[in-house]
Design a protein around this motif. Structure first.
Motif, PDB file in Angstrom:
ATOM      1  N   THR A  65      62.688 -87.481  -5.508  1.00  0.00           N
ATOM      2  CA  THR A  65      63.328 -86.168  -5.560  1.00  0.00           C
ATOM      3  C   THR A  65      64.685 -86.272  -6.249  1.00  0.00           C
ATOM      4  O   THR A  65      65.327 -87.323  -6.235  1.00  0.00           O
ATOM      5  N   THR A  66      65.085 -85.158  -6.838  1.00  0.00           N
ATOM      6  CA  THR A  66      66.404 -85.073  -7.448  1.00  0.00           C
ATOM      7  C   THR A  66      67.294 -84.173  -6.597  1.00  0.00           C
ATOM      8  O   THR A  66      66.803 -83.388  -5.782  1.00  0.00           O
ATOM      9  N   ARG A  67      68.588 -84.319  -6.787  1.00  0.00           N
ATOM     10  CA  ARG A  67      69.534 -83.524  -6.011  1.00  0.00           C
ATOM     11  C   ARG A  67      69.439 -82.061  -6.441  1.00  0.00           C
ATOM     12  O   ARG A  67      69.633 -81.725  -7.604  1.00  0.00           O
ATOM     13  N   SER A  68      69.112 -81.182  -5.479  1.00  0.00           N
ATOM     14  CA  SER A  68      68.952 -79.767  -5.793  1.00  0.00           C
ATOM     15  C   SER A  68      69.210 -78.940  -4.545  1.00  0.00           C
ATOM     16  O   SER A  68      68.740 -79.290  -3.448  1.00  0.00           O
ATOM     17  N   VAL A  69      69.913 -77.829  -4.701  1.00  0.00           N
ATOM     18  CA  VAL A  69      70.232 -76.976  -3.558  1.00  0.00           C
ATOM     19  C   VAL A  69      68.990 -76.280  -3.011  1.00  0.00           C
ATOM     20  O   VAL A  69      69.011 -75.794  -1.876  1.00  0.00           O
ATOM     21  N   VAL A  70      67.913 -76.232  -3.778  1.00  0.00           N
ATOM     22  CA  VAL A  70      66.737 -75.489  -3.314  1.00  0.00           C
ATOM     23  C   VAL A  70      66.101 -76.135  -2.088  1.00  0.00           C
ATOM     24  O   VAL A  70      65.457 -75.457  -1.289  1.00  0.00           O
ATOM     25  N   TYR A  71      66.290 -77.426  -1.906  1.00  0.00           N
ATOM     26  CA  TYR A  71      65.745 -78.082  -0.715  1.00  0.00           C
ATOM     27  C   TYR A  71      66.419 -77.528   0.541  1.00  0.00           C
ATOM     28  O   TYR A  71      65.757 -77.255   1.545  1.00  0.00           O
ATOM     29  N   ALA A  72      67.735 -77.376   0.493  1.00  0.00           N
ATOM     30  CA  ALA A  72      68.456 -76.811   1.636  1.00  0.00           C
ATOM     31  C   ALA A  72      68.201 -75.317   1.778  1.00  0.00           C
ATOM     32  O   ALA A  72      68.060 -74.804   2.895  1.00  0.00           O
ATOM     33  N   GLU A  73      68.153 -74.626   0.663  1.00  0.00           N
ATOM     34  CA  GLU A  73      67.966 -73.172   0.708  1.00  0.00           C
ATOM     35  C   GLU A  73      66.611 -72.792   1.304  1.00  0.00           C
ATOM     36  O   GLU A  73      66.504 -71.832   2.073  1.00  0.00           O
ATOM     37  N   THR A  74      65.570 -73.525   0.959  1.00  0.00           N
ATOM     38  CA  THR A  74      64.247 -73.231   1.516  1.00  0.00           C
ATOM     39  C   THR A  74      64.162 -73.677   2.976  1.00  0.00           C
ATOM     40  O   THR A  74      63.524 -73.009   3.790  1.00  0.00           O
TER      41      THR A  74
ATOM     42  N   LYS B  25      66.409 -73.639   5.330  1.00  0.00           N
ATOM     43  CA  LYS B  25      67.096 -72.773   6.290  1.00  0.00           C
ATOM     44  C   LYS B  25      66.216 -71.609   6.740  1.00  0.00           C
ATOM     45  O   LYS B  25      66.447 -71.015   7.800  1.00  0.00           O
ATOM     46  N   ASP B  26      65.189 -71.306   5.944  1.00  0.00           N
ATOM     47  CA  ASP B  26      64.259 -70.236   6.298  1.00  0.00           C
ATOM     48  C   ASP B  26      62.952 -70.776   6.879  1.00  0.00           C
ATOM     49  O   ASP B  26      61.993 -70.019   7.045  1.00  0.00           O
ATOM     50  N   GLY B  27      62.920 -72.075   7.154  1.00  0.00           N
ATOM     51  CA  GLY B  27      61.701 -72.668   7.672  1.00  0.00           C
ATOM     52  C   GLY B  27      60.599 -72.769   6.642  1.00  0.00           C
ATOM     53  O   GLY B  27      59.420 -72.876   6.994  1.00  0.00           O
ATOM     54  N   SER B  28      60.962 -72.750   5.368  1.00  0.00           N
ATOM     55  CA  SER B  28      59.969 -72.881   4.310  1.00  0.00           C
ATOM     56  C   SER B  28      60.204 -74.196   3.569  1.00  0.00           C
ATOM     57  O   SER B  28      60.873 -75.093   4.070  1.00  0.00           O
ATOM     58  N   SER B  29      59.675 -74.315   2.364  1.00  0.00           N
ATOM     59  CA  SER B  29      59.790 -75.557   1.614  1.00  0.00           C
ATOM     60  C   SER B  29      59.751 -75.265   0.132  1.00  0.00           C
ATOM     61  O   SER B  29      59.462 -74.141  -0.292  1.00  0.00           O
ATOM     62  N   VAL B  30      60.008 -76.270  -0.671  1.00  0.00           N
ATOM     63  CA  VAL B  30      59.948 -76.082  -2.117  1.00  0.00           C
ATOM     64  C   VAL B  30      58.526 -75.829  -2.584  1.00  0.00           C
ATOM     65  O   VAL B  30      58.319 -75.350  -3.703  1.00  0.00           O
ATOM     66  N   VAL B  31      57.560 -76.133  -1.733  1.00  0.00           N
ATOM     67  CA  VAL B  31      56.162 -75.867  -2.058  1.00  0.00           C
ATOM     68  C   VAL B  31      55.931 -74.363  -2.219  1.00  0.00           C
ATOM     69  O   VAL B  31      55.030 -73.923  -2.933  1.00  0.00           O
ATOM     70  N   ASP B  32      56.777 -73.554  -1.557  1.00  0.00           N
ATOM     71  CA  ASP B  32      56.647 -72.097  -1.638  1.00  0.00           C
ATOM     72  C   ASP B  32      57.248 -71.521  -2.914  1.00  0.00           C
ATOM     73  O   ASP B  32      57.093 -70.323  -3.179  1.00  0.00           O
ATOM     74  N   LEU B  33      57.932 -72.339  -3.692  1.00  0.00           N
ATOM     75  CA  LEU B  33      58.508 -71.876  -4.943  1.00  0.00           C
ATOM     76  C   LEU B  33      57.426 -71.756  -6.010  1.00  0.00           C
ATOM     77  O   LEU B  33      56.289 -72.187  -5.808  1.00  0.00           O
ATOM     78  N   ASP B  34      57.790 -71.186  -7.143  1.00  0.00           N
ATOM     79  CA  ASP B  34      56.858 -71.139  -8.262  1.00  0.00           C
ATOM     80  C   ASP B  34      56.369 -72.552  -8.584  1.00  0.00           C
ATOM     81  O   ASP B  34      57.148 -73.511  -8.532  1.00  0.00           O
ATOM     82  N   LYS B  35      55.101 -72.664  -8.907  1.00  0.00           N
ATOM     83  CA  LYS B  35      54.520 -73.996  -9.113  1.00  0.00           C
ATOM     84  C   LYS B  35      55.177 -74.759 -10.257  1.00  0.00           C
ATOM     85  O   LYS B  35      55.090 -75.987 -10.320  1.00  0.00           O
ATOM     86  N   ASP B  36      55.833 -74.043 -11.163  1.00  0.00           N
ATOM     87  CA  ASP B  36      56.501 -74.693 -12.279  1.00  0.00           C
ATOM     88  C   ASP B  36      57.936 -75.108 -11.964  1.00  0.00           C
ATOM     89  O   ASP B  36      58.609 -75.703 -12.810  1.00  0.00           O
ATOM     90  N   HIS B  37      58.404 -74.782 -10.765  1.00  0.00           N
ATOM     91  CA  HIS B  37      59.762 -75.190 -10.391  1.00  0.00           C
ATOM     92  C   HIS B  37      59.829 -76.718 -10.304  1.00  0.00           C
ATOM     93  O   HIS B  37      58.910 -77.359  -9.782  1.00  0.00           O
ATOM     94  N   PRO B  38      60.895 -77.344 -10.806  1.00  0.00           N
ATOM     95  CA  PRO B  38      60.990 -78.808 -10.794  1.00  0.00           C
ATOM     96  C   PRO B  38      60.822 -79.430  -9.406  1.00  0.00           C
ATOM     97  O   PRO B  38      60.191 -80.475  -9.270  1.00  0.00           O
ATOM     98  N   ALA B  39      61.384 -78.794  -8.376  1.00  0.00           N
ATOM     99  CA  ALA B  39      61.277 -79.358  -7.026  1.00  0.00           C
ATOM    100  C   ALA B  39      59.837 -79.287  -6.514  1.00  0.00           C
ATOM    101  O   ALA B  39      59.361 -80.206  -5.848  1.00  0.00           O
ATOM    102  N   ALA B  40      59.140 -78.192  -6.817  1.00  0.00           N
ATOM    103  CA  ALA B  40      57.734 -78.077  -6.434  1.00  0.00           C
ATOM    104  C   ALA B  40      56.905 -79.155  -7.130  1.00  0.00           C
ATOM    105  O   ALA B  40      56.005 -79.752  -6.527  1.00  0.00           O
ATOM    106  N   PHE B  41      57.225 -79.400  -8.391  1.00  0.00           N
ATOM    107  CA  PHE B  41      56.542 -80.455  -9.137  1.00  0.00           C
ATOM    108  C   PHE B  41      56.798 -81.819  -8.511  1.00  0.00           C
ATOM    109  O   PHE B  41      55.880 -82.651  -8.392  1.00  0.00           O
ATOM    110  N   GLU B  42      58.041 -82.069  -8.090  1.00  0.00           N
ATOM    111  CA  GLU B  42      58.372 -83.348  -7.457  1.00  0.00           C
ATOM    112  C   GLU B  42      57.509 -83.606  -6.227  1.00  0.00           C
ATOM    113  O   GLU B  42      56.986 -84.709  -6.039  1.00  0.00           O
TER     114      GLU B  42
END
Length: 212
Positions: free
Chosen positions: A170-179, A181-198
Motif C-alpha cells: 500500500t501507498t500512503r493515502s488519506v483515503v484509507y483513513a477516510e473510508t 471512519k465510516d466503517g467502509s474500505s477502499v474496496v468501496d471506491l471506484d475500481k480504478d482508484h489506486p487504493a482499490a487496485f492495491e
C-alpha cells in the motif's frame, strides 16, 4: 477448511488494522465468506465494524489469549479468517502465529519499523521449526511513498530476515483513513482508484502465496 491469515506486527502504527479490514473487505467482495478476528485489546477492528451501515457484510469477533483453542469453533464454514493481531503483547502474537496458515507482517518504509519486526520473526521461525514450515510468512510494505529512495531501501533491509516480501503493498493515502471512519474500505471506491487496485493486488498475491 478456512484459510487463516494473521496480520501481525508488535509495533503499532504500521497499518495492521487498515490492512486487515481492507483485505477482509476485498476477499468478501470476491465472493468468499470471511470472518475478521479482532485480537487487539484496543478493539480497533471492532470499532470499525460498529460504524458499518451496510447489511451485506461479514462478522467481526473479538478474541484473546485462548485464540488457538477457540478459533476452530467459530471459523468453521468460512473461506477466510483474517486475524488483526495485537501490538506489543507477546502472548497474543504467539497465539496468532500458532493459529495461522499465513502471517503477513506489515511494515512501513522506516528503519524503526523494520528493526521492530525482529521479535515477531523469531516467534515465527521457532514455530516453523517444529511444524515443518508452518505458518508461511511474508512482509508487506505499507504506507510507502512512491519513487522515494527509502521505499527501495526497505526491501533490502527486510531481506536480512530471510522471509519473502510481497510484490504488492500500500501507498500512503488519506483515503484509507477516510473510508475507515465510516466503517467502509477502499474496496468501496471506484475500481480504478489506486487504493482499490492495491487491495486487489494484495488479495491476488495472497491467494497465490497461500496455495503455492
Amino acid at each position: 477448511m478456512a484459510k487463516i491469515v494473521a496480520i501481525a506486527n508488535q509495533k503499532g502504527g504500521v497499518g495492521k488494522t487498515t490492512t486487515a479490514t481492507n483485505l477482509a473487505c476485498q476477499l468478501y467482495s470476491e465472493g468468499d465468506s470471511v470472518l475478521l478476528v479482532d485480537l487487539d485489546p484496543q478493539g480497533s477492528a471492532t470499532d470499525w465494524s460498529s460504524e458499518q451501515t451496510k447489511e451485506d457484510t461479514f462478522p467481526v469477533v473479538q478474541m484473546g489469549k485462548n485464540l488457538v483453542r477457540d478459533l476452530p469453533k467459530v471459523a468453521r464454514g468460512y473461506d477466510w479468517v483474517i486475524i488483526d493481531g495485537a501490538p506489543q503483547v507477546a502472548d497474543l502474537a504467539a497465539a496468532a502465529v500458532k493459529a495461522a496458515d499465513v502471517v503477513l507482517i506489515p511494515s512501513t518504509p522506516s528503519p524503526y519499523d523494520i528493526w521492530a519486526c525482529a521479535d515477531l520473526v523469531d516467534i515465527i521461525k521457532v514455530r516453523q521449526e517444529v511444524t515443518d514450515g508452518r505458518p508461511k510468512a511474508a512482509f508487506l510494505v505499507t504506507m510507502s511513498i512512491k519513487n522515494t529512495r527509502l521505499s527501495h531501501e526497505v526491501k533490502d533491509a527486510l531481506a536480512a530476515y530471510e522471509l519473502p516480501l510481497f510484490r504488492s503493498g500500500t501507498t500512503r493515502s488519506v483515503v484509507y483513513a477516510e473510508t475507515a471512519k465510516d466503517g467502509s474500505s477502499v474496496v468501496d471506491l471506484d475500481k480504478d482508484h489506486p487504493a482499490a487496485f492495491e487491495m486487489r493486488q494484495i488479495a491476488k498475491e495472497l491467494r497465490e502465496f497461500i496455495n503455492g
